[in-house]
Write an enzyme that holds these catalytic residues in place. Structure first.
Site, PDB file in Angstrom:
ATOM      1  N   TYR A  97      12.630  88.579  25.801  1.00  0.00           N
ATOM      2  CA  TYR A  97      12.402  89.230  24.504  1.00  0.00           C
ATOM      3  C   TYR A  97      12.734  90.720  24.515  1.00  0.00           C
ATOM      4  O   TYR A  97      13.307  91.244  23.533  1.00  0.00           O
ATOM      5  CB  TYR A  97      10.972  88.981  24.027  1.00  0.00           C
ATOM      6  CG  TYR A  97       9.898  89.802  24.695  1.00  0.00           C
ATOM      7  CD1 TYR A  97       9.281  90.845  24.021  1.00  0.00           C
ATOM      8  CD2 TYR A  97       9.475  89.528  25.997  1.00  0.00           C
ATOM      9  CE1 TYR A  97       8.286  91.606  24.615  1.00  0.00           C
ATOM     10  CE2 TYR A  97       8.485  90.261  26.603  1.00  0.00           C
ATOM     11  CZ  TYR A  97       7.892  91.304  25.914  1.00  0.00           C
ATOM     12  OH  TYR A  97       6.904  92.044  26.516  1.00  0.00           O
ATOM     13  N   ASP A 138      -1.425  97.294  26.190  1.00  0.00           N
ATOM     14  CA  ASP A 138       0.001  96.980  26.053  1.00  0.00           C
ATOM     15  C   ASP A 138       0.797  98.289  26.098  1.00  0.00           C
ATOM     16  O   ASP A 138       0.671  99.036  27.057  1.00  0.00           O
ATOM     17  CB  ASP A 138       0.206  96.183  24.754  1.00  0.00           C
ATOM     18  CG  ASP A 138       1.604  95.652  24.578  1.00  0.00           C
ATOM     19  OD1 ASP A 138       1.970  94.668  25.247  1.00  0.00           O
ATOM     20  OD2 ASP A 138       2.347  96.226  23.750  1.00  0.00           O
ATOM     21  N   TYR A 178      11.046  99.843  22.978  1.00  0.00           N
ATOM     22  CA  TYR A 178      11.770  99.031  23.965  1.00  0.00           C
ATOM     23  C   TYR A 178      13.191  99.541  24.153  1.00  0.00           C
ATOM     24  O   TYR A 178      13.742  99.464  25.252  1.00  0.00           O
ATOM     25  CB  TYR A 178      11.801  97.576  23.509  1.00  0.00           C
ATOM     26  CG  TYR A 178      10.434  96.953  23.384  1.00  0.00           C
ATOM     27  CD1 TYR A 178       9.815  96.355  24.473  1.00  0.00           C
ATOM     28  CD2 TYR A 178       9.750  96.949  22.164  1.00  0.00           C
ATOM     29  CE1 TYR A 178       8.556  95.781  24.364  1.00  0.00           C
ATOM     30  CE2 TYR A 178       8.495  96.387  22.052  1.00  0.00           C
ATOM     31  CZ  TYR A 178       7.899  95.804  23.158  1.00  0.00           C
ATOM     32  OH  TYR A 178       6.654  95.242  23.038  1.00  0.00           O
ATOM     33  N   HIS A 212      -3.281  87.699  26.000  1.00  0.00           N
ATOM     34  CA  HIS A 212      -2.807  89.078  26.026  1.00  0.00           C
ATOM     35  C   HIS A 212      -3.624  90.016  25.145  1.00  0.00           C
ATOM     36  O   HIS A 212      -3.907  91.155  25.519  1.00  0.00           O
ATOM     37  CB  HIS A 212      -1.335  89.107  25.599  1.00  0.00           C
ATOM     38  CG  HIS A 212      -0.717  90.469  25.608  1.00  0.00           C
ATOM     39  ND1 HIS A 212      -0.463  91.167  26.769  1.00  0.00           N
ATOM     40  CD2 HIS A 212      -0.308  91.273  24.591  1.00  0.00           C
ATOM     41  CE1 HIS A 212       0.097  92.338  26.464  1.00  0.00           C
ATOM     42  NE2 HIS A 212       0.192  92.424  25.159  1.00  0.00           N
TER      43      HIS A 212
END
Length: 348
Positions: free
Chosen positions: A182, A133, A262, A327
């Site tokens: 998201y 990730d 993010y 995931h």
């Protein structure tokens, strides 16, 4: 046979501003935390929590969101048993590692800088790197910025994404997925933290860690992310003990540090302009799952399988697509991932 003769464990240097503090091992209900040591190391202006096990060539394990070092506990045991030294830090903003407040403190240059300082503190000039990730994104960039530090790498889930010089990251995501995607919802400081507080830390972590829909993840502005009254059954590979451990760390540190990764996407776009078109010239293996939302992003499968990834990662050895897996592959299929890692890195 494993090449372990060349890798007696180095001592921690006395110089360089790094300090080590012993921490008690973390118990788990399946014994996966047994024998893992913990300490704090001062790197790049922050204090970083590091978990370690084993003797031999060093394998640096980089977690994603909403994970911690803990996501690698099974691989740490497997790697140590095969003659490697497994090192799994909590990345900046996660777990017991310091979490600066400002989003600008989470640029990819900061994160890679932390790891370079960590390797120096470990006495390692060059290591194997494994990422999942966000950890994969960090590993790709570490290998692009400092290929001299990486022997070979195995990345899970997140494919290398070449920089698009004509469009910033968030502009692209909003165009393709909309404002309720998201990552877009994570952008306004404090807003999603309020939503997570309403739902409760444990519920939010269960929601993320059990997500198996290969489609985009949305958190709508009008309805939020649902109700904490709804039950979230845990799969066999995720226990209440695991959730309790993650929850204890996220309740202590909060989500802001992790969300700042993010919130730094456009800053990273700006800072990485000198590497536009750069190729990653270290040996690599990429593993993805057929139920992973990243594998179903627009254009991802064509890029992976029709030469795009190989063009940017010319020393790409293999792409593995695991069937009927979501995931969080390193927790869902721990033995298979350990074997894939070992099969690859023992070539070097």
């Amino acid at each position: 046979m494993l090449r372990v003769a060349r890798a007696l464990r180095s001592r921690i240097p006395r110089s360089g501003g790094c300090r080590a503090v012993h921490r008690d091992p973390t118990p788990t209900d399946d014994g996966a935390g047994e024998g893992i040591s913990h300490r704090m190391v001062s790197v790049n202006g922050i204090n970083m929590h590091v978990a370690e096990k084993g003797e031999g060539p060093t394998v640096l394990l980089l977690h994603g969101f909403p994970e911690l070092w803990y996501t690698w506990r099974h691989q740490m045991q497997g790697l140590a048993a095969r003659g490697f030294r497994a090192v799994a830090p909590d990345l900046r903003g996660f777990g017991d590692t310091d979490a600066p407040t400002a989003a600008a403190a989470y640029s990819i240059l900061h994160i890679v800088g932390d790891l370079i300082a960590l390797l120096d503190s470990l006495g390692q000039d060059k290591v194997f790197v494994v990422g999942h990730d966000w950890g994969s994104l960090v590993a790709w960039n570490l290998s692009m910025f400092r290929p001299d530090k990486v022997k070979a790498m195995v990345n899970l889930s997140q494919v290398f994404t070449p920089r698009n010089p004509t469009r910033k990251s968030l502009e692209y995501l909003r165009t393709v997925f909309g404002d309720d995607y998201y990552i877009c919802r994570f952008q306004e400081p404090g807003k999603i933290e309020v939503e997570f507080a309403r739902l409760g830390t444990a519920w939010v972590l269960k929601k993320f860690l059990t997500y198996r829909n290969p489609g985009p993840l949305y958190i709508t502005k009008d309805q939020g992310w649902g109700s904490s009254d709804s039950e979230i059954p845990l799969p066999s590979w995720l226990s209440e003990v695991d959730i309790n451990y993650y929850t204890s760390k996220y309740e202590k540190a909060g989500f802001t540090g992790c969300l700042n990764y993010y919130r730094s996407l456009d800053l990273n776009w700006e800072l990485t302009a000198p590497w536009t078109g750069a190729r990653i010239k270290v040996p690599a293996k990429f593993i993805v799952r057929d139920l992973d939302l990243t594998y179903h992003s627009p254009g991802a499968q064509d890029f992976i399988h029709k030469g795009g990834l190989k063009n940017y990662v010319p020393l790409l050895d293999e792409v593995v697509v695991m069937k009927e897996v979501g995931h969080f592959i390193n927790e869902e299929k721990p033995n298979e991932i350990t074997e894939n890692i070992c099969d690859f890195i023992t070539k070097f």
